[in-house]
Scaffold this motif. Structure first.
Motif, PDB file in Angstrom:
ATOM      1  N   GLU A 132       0.831  -1.207   0.000  1.00 26.38           N
ATOM      2  CA  GLU A 132       0.000   0.000   0.000  1.00 26.38           C
ATOM      3  C   GLU A 132       0.864   1.254   0.000  1.00 26.38           C
ATOM      4  OE1 GLU A 132      -3.960   1.003   2.401  1.00 26.38           O
ATOM      5  OE2 GLU A 132      -2.169   1.124   3.678  1.00 26.38           O
ATOM      6  N   HIS A 133       1.847   1.290   0.894  1.00 28.31           N
ATOM      7  CA  HIS A 133       2.736   2.451   0.983  1.00 28.31           C
ATOM      8  C   HIS A 133       3.477   2.673  -0.341  1.00 28.31           C
ATOM      9  CE1 HIS A 133       5.612   5.309   2.620  1.00 28.31           C
ATOM     10  NE2 HIS A 133       6.579   4.564   2.117  1.00 28.31           N
ATOM     11  N   LYS A 134       4.033   1.606  -0.886  1.00 24.28           N
ATOM     12  CA  LYS A 134       4.799   1.742  -2.120  1.00 24.28           C
ATOM     13  C   LYS A 134       3.930   2.208  -3.278  1.00 24.28           C
ATOM     14  CE  LYS A 134       8.366  -1.652  -0.970  1.00 24.28           C
ATOM     15  NZ  LYS A 134       8.922  -3.011  -1.261  1.00 24.28           N
ATOM     16  N   ALA A 135       2.696   1.707  -3.352  1.00 25.95           N
ATOM     17  CA  ALA A 135       1.795   2.120  -4.433  1.00 25.95           C
ATOM     18  C   ALA A 135       1.539   3.623  -4.381  1.00 25.95           C
ATOM     19  CB  ALA A 135       0.478   1.353  -4.347  1.00 25.95           C
ATOM     20  N   LEU A 136       1.259   4.142  -3.186  1.00 24.99           N
ATOM     21  CA  LEU A 136       0.972   5.568  -3.049  1.00 24.99           C
ATOM     22  C   LEU A 136       2.205   6.418  -3.361  1.00 24.99           C
ATOM     23  CD1 LEU A 136      -1.188   5.369   0.191  1.00 24.99           C
ATOM     24  CD2 LEU A 136      -2.020   5.892  -2.109  1.00 24.99           C
ATOM     25  N   ILE A 137       3.363   5.988  -2.891  1.00 23.09           N
ATOM     26  CA  ILE A 137       4.588   6.748  -3.146  1.00 23.09           C
ATOM     27  C   ILE A 137       4.976   6.682  -4.619  1.00 23.09           C
ATOM     28  CG2 ILE A 137       7.050   6.948  -2.597  1.00 23.09           C
ATOM     29  CD1 ILE A 137       5.077   7.898  -0.393  1.00 23.09           C
ATOM     30  N   GLU A 138       4.840   5.518  -5.226  1.00 22.07           N
ATOM     31  CA  GLU A 138       5.165   5.396  -6.652  1.00 22.07           C
ATOM     32  C   GLU A 138       4.280   6.314  -7.496  1.00 22.07           C
ATOM     33  OE1 GLU A 138       6.588   0.697  -6.374  1.00 22.07           O
ATOM     34  OE2 GLU A 138       4.708   1.223  -7.372  1.00 22.07           O
ATOM     35  N   GLU A 139       2.990   6.356  -7.169  1.00 18.86           N
ATOM     36  CA  GLU A 139       2.101   7.196  -7.957  1.00 18.86           C
ATOM     37  C   GLU A 139       2.438   8.677  -7.759  1.00 18.86           C
ATOM     38  OE1 GLU A 139      -2.022   6.220  -8.031  1.00 18.86           O
ATOM     39  OE2 GLU A 139      -1.650   4.081  -8.286  1.00 18.86           O
ATOM     40  N   THR A 140       2.895   9.031  -6.569  1.00 15.32           N
ATOM     41  CA  THR A 140       3.391  10.393  -6.344  1.00 15.32           C
ATOM     42  C   THR A 140       4.557  10.695  -7.276  1.00 15.32           C
ATOM     43  OG1 THR A 140       2.753  10.253  -4.014  1.00 15.32           O
ATOM     44  CG2 THR A 140       4.342  11.964  -4.610  1.00 15.32           C
ATOM     45  N   GLU A 141       5.454   9.753  -7.401  1.00 18.85           N
ATOM     46  CA  GLU A 141       6.620   9.940  -8.270  1.00 18.85           C
ATOM     47  C   GLU A 141       6.213  10.025  -9.739  1.00 18.85           C
ATOM     48  OE1 GLU A 141       8.981   6.624  -7.070  1.00 18.85           O
ATOM     49  OE2 GLU A 141       9.724   7.608  -5.247  1.00 18.85           O
ATOM     50  N   TYR A 142       5.157   9.312 -10.117  1.00 18.12           N
ATOM     51  CA  TYR A 142       4.678   9.405 -11.498  1.00 18.12           C
ATOM     52  C   TYR A 142       4.191  10.817 -11.805  1.00 18.12           C
ATOM     53  CZ  TYR A 142       4.531   4.257 -11.195  1.00 18.12           C
ATOM     54  OH  TYR A 142       4.845   2.929 -11.014  1.00 18.12           O
ATOM     55  N   VAL A 143       3.488  11.417 -10.849  1.00 14.23           N
ATOM     56  CA  VAL A 143       2.990  12.780 -11.072  1.00 14.23           C
ATOM     57  C   VAL A 143       4.154  13.763 -11.167  1.00 14.23           C
ATOM     58  CG1 VAL A 143       1.612  14.660 -10.100  1.00 14.23           C
ATOM     59  CG2 VAL A 143       0.774  12.307  -9.970  1.00 14.23           C
ATOM     60  N   ILE A 144       5.146  13.604 -10.317  1.00 16.71           N
ATOM     61  CA  ILE A 144       6.315  14.488 -10.361  1.00 16.71           C
ATOM     62  C   ILE A 144       7.022  14.357 -11.708  1.00 16.71           C
ATOM     63  CG2 ILE A 144       8.588  14.911  -9.333  1.00 16.71           C
ATOM     64  CD1 ILE A 144       7.323  14.040  -6.630  1.00 16.71           C
ATOM     65  N   GLN A 145       7.151  13.132 -12.218  1.00 17.90           N
ATOM     66  CA  GLN A 145       7.773  12.939 -13.525  1.00 17.90           C
ATOM     67  C   GLN A 145       6.886  13.513 -14.640  1.00 17.90           C
ATOM     68  OE1 GLN A 145      10.913  11.725 -14.387  1.00 17.90           O
ATOM     69  NE2 GLN A 145      10.242  12.609 -16.333  1.00 17.90           N
ATOM     70  N   ALA A 146       5.568  13.347 -14.529  1.00 21.12           N
ATOM     71  CA  ALA A 146       4.661  13.905 -15.535  1.00 21.12           C
ATOM     72  C   ALA A 146       4.791  15.423 -15.593  1.00 21.12           C
ATOM     73  CB  ALA A 146       3.220  13.503 -15.221  1.00 21.12           C
ATOM     74  N   ASP A 147       4.977  16.052 -14.450  1.00 25.80           N
ATOM     75  CA  ASP A 147       5.194  17.501 -14.401  1.00 25.80           C
ATOM     76  C   ASP A 147       6.435  17.878 -15.210  1.00 25.80           C
ATOM     77  OD1 ASP A 147       4.886  20.207 -13.419  1.00 25.80           O
ATOM     78  OD2 ASP A 147       6.445  19.777 -11.936  1.00 25.80           O
ATOM     79  N   LYS A 148       7.497  17.112 -15.046  1.00 25.76           N
ATOM     80  CA  LYS A 148       8.736  17.377 -15.778  1.00 25.76           C
ATOM     81  C   LYS A 148       8.610  17.065 -17.262  1.00 25.76           C
ATOM     82  CE  LYS A 148      11.537  16.215 -11.713  1.00 25.76           C
ATOM     83  NZ  LYS A 148      12.480  15.220 -11.112  1.00 25.76           N
ATOM     84  N   SER A 149       7.690  16.151 -17.610  1.00 27.88           N
ATOM     85  CA  SER A 149       7.577  15.671 -18.993  1.00 27.88           C
ATOM     86  C   SER A 149       6.530  16.413 -19.814  1.00 27.88           C
ATOM     87  CB  SER A 149       7.242  14.164 -18.983  1.00 27.88           C
ATOM     88  OG  SER A 149       8.329  13.417 -18.455  1.00 27.88           O
ATOM     89  N   GLY A 150       5.962  17.483 -19.281  1.00 31.82           N
ATOM     90  CA  GLY A 150       5.076  18.310 -20.082  1.00 31.82           C
ATOM     91  C   GLY A 150       3.604  17.987 -20.006  1.00 31.82           C
ATOM     92  N   PHE A 151       3.205  17.053 -19.140  1.00 32.37           N
ATOM     93  CA  PHE A 151       1.782  16.813 -18.917  1.00 32.37           C
ATOM     94  C   PHE A 151       1.194  18.058 -18.242  1.00 32.37           C
ATOM     95  CE2 PHE A 151       3.339  12.654 -19.606  1.00 32.37           C
ATOM     96  CZ  PHE A 151       2.281  11.800 -19.875  1.00 32.37           C
ATOM     97  N   LYS A 152      -0.046  18.381 -18.553  1.00 39.43           N
ATOM     98  CA  LYS A 152      -0.652  19.582 -17.988  1.00 39.43           C
ATOM     99  C   LYS A 152      -1.524  19.316 -16.763  1.00 39.43           C
ATOM    100  CE  LYS A 152      -0.613  22.826 -21.838  1.00 39.43           C
ATOM    101  NZ  LYS A 152      -1.441  23.596 -22.796  1.00 39.43           N
ATOM    102  N   TYR A 153      -1.969  18.072 -16.569  1.00 36.05           N
ATOM    103  CA  TYR A 153      -2.902  17.792 -15.480  1.00 36.05           C
ATOM    104  C   TYR A 153      -2.539  16.488 -14.778  1.00 36.05           C
ATOM    105  CZ  TYR A 153      -5.808  21.250 -17.876  1.00 36.05           C
ATOM    106  OH  TYR A 153      -6.269  22.399 -18.471  1.00 36.05           O
ATOM    107  N   ALA A 154      -2.812  16.450 -13.476  1.00 32.89           N
ATOM    108  CA  ALA A 154      -2.769  15.206 -12.710  1.00 32.89           C
ATOM    109  C   ALA A 154      -4.033  15.152 -11.873  1.00 32.89           C
ATOM    110  CB  ALA A 154      -1.541  15.157 -11.810  1.00 32.89           C
ATOM    111  N   TRP A 155      -4.753  14.047 -11.966  1.00 34.93           N
ATOM    112  CA  TRP A 155      -6.036  13.880 -11.276  1.00 34.93           C
ATOM    113  C   TRP A 155      -5.896  12.787 -10.217  1.00 34.93           C
ATOM    114  CZ3 TRP A 155      -9.646  17.411 -12.394  1.00 34.93           C
ATOM    115  CH2 TRP A 155      -9.536  18.086 -13.621  1.00 34.93           C
ATOM    116  N   ALA A 156      -6.336  13.098  -9.008  1.00 36.21           N
ATOM    117  CA  ALA A 156      -6.259  12.141  -7.894  1.00 36.21           C
ATOM    118  C   ALA A 156      -7.663  11.799  -7.423  1.00 36.21           C
ATOM    119  CB  ALA A 156      -5.448  12.739  -6.737  1.00 36.21           C
TER     120      ALA A 156
END
Length: 377
Positions: free
Chosen positions: A23-47
Motif C-alpha cells: 500500500e505504501h509503495k503504491a501511493l509513493i510510486e504514484e506520487t513519483e509518477y505525477v512528479i515525472q509527468a510535471d517534468k515531462s510536459g503533462f498539464k494535469y494530474a487527477w487524484a
C-alpha cells in the motif's frame, strides 16, 4: 489537445500478499509518477477520492495527497478526481475551504472536480439504508451552485436546503487570484455529459470506451455547452477522457508489458465497485474475473481503440484519434501491475515524442477560461 495523468492508489491483492509495504509503495510510486509527468510536459494530474474500495483504490484523503504534490511540482495542474461534495460524505463548506487552500498552495494550479461516489458499496457506507443510488443526484444538484458563492461573496449569504444548511458566514480562505478554480463533473453516462455542459462544467470522462463510441457523446457536450448557464464564474468548455497507456521503444515491448500488467484484474474490480455503470457485454459479475490478457487480446484492444499501447509513433497516432474525436484532454491511467521502471519510461517517452506534437500551447486551457472570468457571482 492537452494531456493528463490519473492516479488512484491501486493495490491489488496479488501485490499485497507478497509485499507487506504494498500500500505504501503504491501511493509513493504514484506520487513519483505525477512528479515525472510535471517534468515531462503533462498539464494535469487527477487524484481520486474513493472509500472502502479494497484493492481498487486506497487514495481516500486526496486533499492531503494533492497538498503534498502542490509543493513537489512546478507547473502541472492538480485536480480532484473527485472531491465528493455530498453532505453525508464531506460538508460542502469544508470542501470549499479545501479547494481554496489548495488553490493557494498550488498558486492557481488546482482544478475542482466533483462527483457522486463510485457505486453502491461506497455510497451505502455513508448513506446506509437508501435503496436508489440516484438519490445522490439530488444532494449534488442542491450543492454544486453554492461553491462559487462561498468563494466570491465577501460574506456567504448562507444556505437552507433539504440536506444541509449554514447561516451567513465568511468562508475562508478565498481562492488565490482572480475568480475561482475551474469546475468539473465526473460523468459516466451520455446524459451526465449533457447535464454538465448545461451547467458550464468540464467533464471528467472516467468511463473508458472506444473512440468511435465516444465521438457522438463529445459532440453532444459541445453542442449543449454553447447554451450553458454556468453555475460558476465561467464556462469550463472541456472534455477529459481516460485511457490506459503503455509506451515503449518498440511495439512488441509495449505489448509484452501490457500482457504482464494484470489489466484484466483492474477492469474486473472497476465493474465490481462501479455498479452504477452499464455493464458491457462479456464482463462477468464479481468474483468471476475477466480472462487474463494475452498478446492477442492486447492487440485486439489496440485495434478496437480501447487502449493506447505501442511505440512512440504508434502512441502518437492513437492519441491523434482522440484529438480528432474532439477530446480536450486525454488522461492516462497507469496501473500498478506495470513495473515502476516501465511506467516511468512510458511517461518520459510520451512527454518526449507525443505531447510536443499535439499540445503546442503552453497555457493551460482552464487557465485561459479563469483569466477571462468576471470574478463575481
Amino acid at each position: 489537445m492537452e494531456f493528463g495523468l490519473f492516479v488512484q492508489g491501486y493495490v491489488p491483492a496479488a501485490r499485497a500478499k507478497t509485499d507487506p509495504e504494498a500500500e505504501h509503495k503504491a501511493l509513493i510510486e504514484e506520487t513519483e509518477y505525477v512528479i515525472q509527468a510535471d517534468k515531462s510536459g503533462f498539464k494535469y494530474a487527477w487524484a481520486s477520492e474513493h472509500h472502502f474500495l479494497e484493492e481498487y483504490s486506497h487514495l481516500s484523503a486526496n486533499d492531503v495527497y494533492l497538498g503534498y504534490l502542490a509543493h513537489a511540482t512546478d507547473r502541472i495542474h492538480l485536480g480532484s478526481g473527485i472531491f465528493n461534495p455530498l453532505a453525508p460524505v464531506n460538508h460542502p463548506v469544508k470542501v470549499a475551504e479545501k479547494v481554496a487552500m489548495l488553490d493557494h498552495l498550488s498558486e492557481g494550479r488546482f482544478e475542482f472536480g466533483t462527483g457522486r461516489g463510485a457505486g453502491s458499496h461506497e455510497i451505502l457506507g455513508f448513506m446506509p439504508g437508501i435503496t436508489d443510488m440516484n438519490h445522490t443526484k439530488e444532494l449534488w444538484e442542491e450543492t454544486i451552485a453554492e461553491f462559487p458563492k462561498m468563494w466570491l461573496q465577501d460574506e456567504y449569504a448562507g444556505f437552507q436546503g433539504k440536506h444541509w444548511s449554514l447561516p451567513p458566514r465568511k468562508i475562508l480562505p478565498k481562492p488565490y487570484g482572480k475568480s475561482h478554480p475551474a469546475m468539473w463533473y465526473a460523468a459516466g453516462s451520455p446524459s451526465s455529459y449533457a447535464m454538465a455542459a448545461k451547467k458550464g462544467l468540464g467533464v471528467l470522462g472516467f468511463s473508458v470506451q472506444k473512440v468511435a463510441d465516444m465521438e457522438w457523446v463529445v459532440d453532444s457536450y459541445k453542442t449543449a455547452v454553447k447554451e450553458a448557464r454556468p453555475v460558476g464564474d465561467f464556462v469550463n468548455d472541456n472534455v477529459m477522457v481516460t485511457s490506459t497507456a503503455i509506451c515503449a521503444e518498440t511495439h512488441d515491448k509495449a505489448v509484452e508489458i501490457a500482457v504482464s500488467g494484470g489489466l484484466n484484474y483492474l477492469q474486473s474490480l472497476l465493474f465490481r465497485y462501479h455498479d452504477t455503470f452499464p455493464r458491457p457485454e462479456g464482463v462477468p459479475e464479481w468474483p468471476e474475473l475477466l480472462p487474463e490478457y494475452s498478446a492477442e487480446i492486447i492487440e485486439l484492444l489496440i485495434a478496437e481503440e480501447l487502449m493506447i499501447c505501442g511505440s512512440p509513433d504508434e502512441v502518437l497516432k492513437q492519441c491523434r484519434r482522440w484529438e480528432q474525436a474532439g477530446a480536450d484532454q486525454l488522461s492516462f491511467g497507469l496501473p500498478i501491475g506495470v513495473s515502476p521502471e516501465d511506467t516511468m519510461n512510458s511517461i518520459r517517452l510520451i512527454g518526449e515524442h507525443v505531447i510536443p506534437k499535439i499540445d503546442t500551447d503552453p497555457v493551460h486551457r482552464t487557465s485561459r477560461f479563469r483569466g477571462a472570468a468576471g470574478g463575481g457571482v
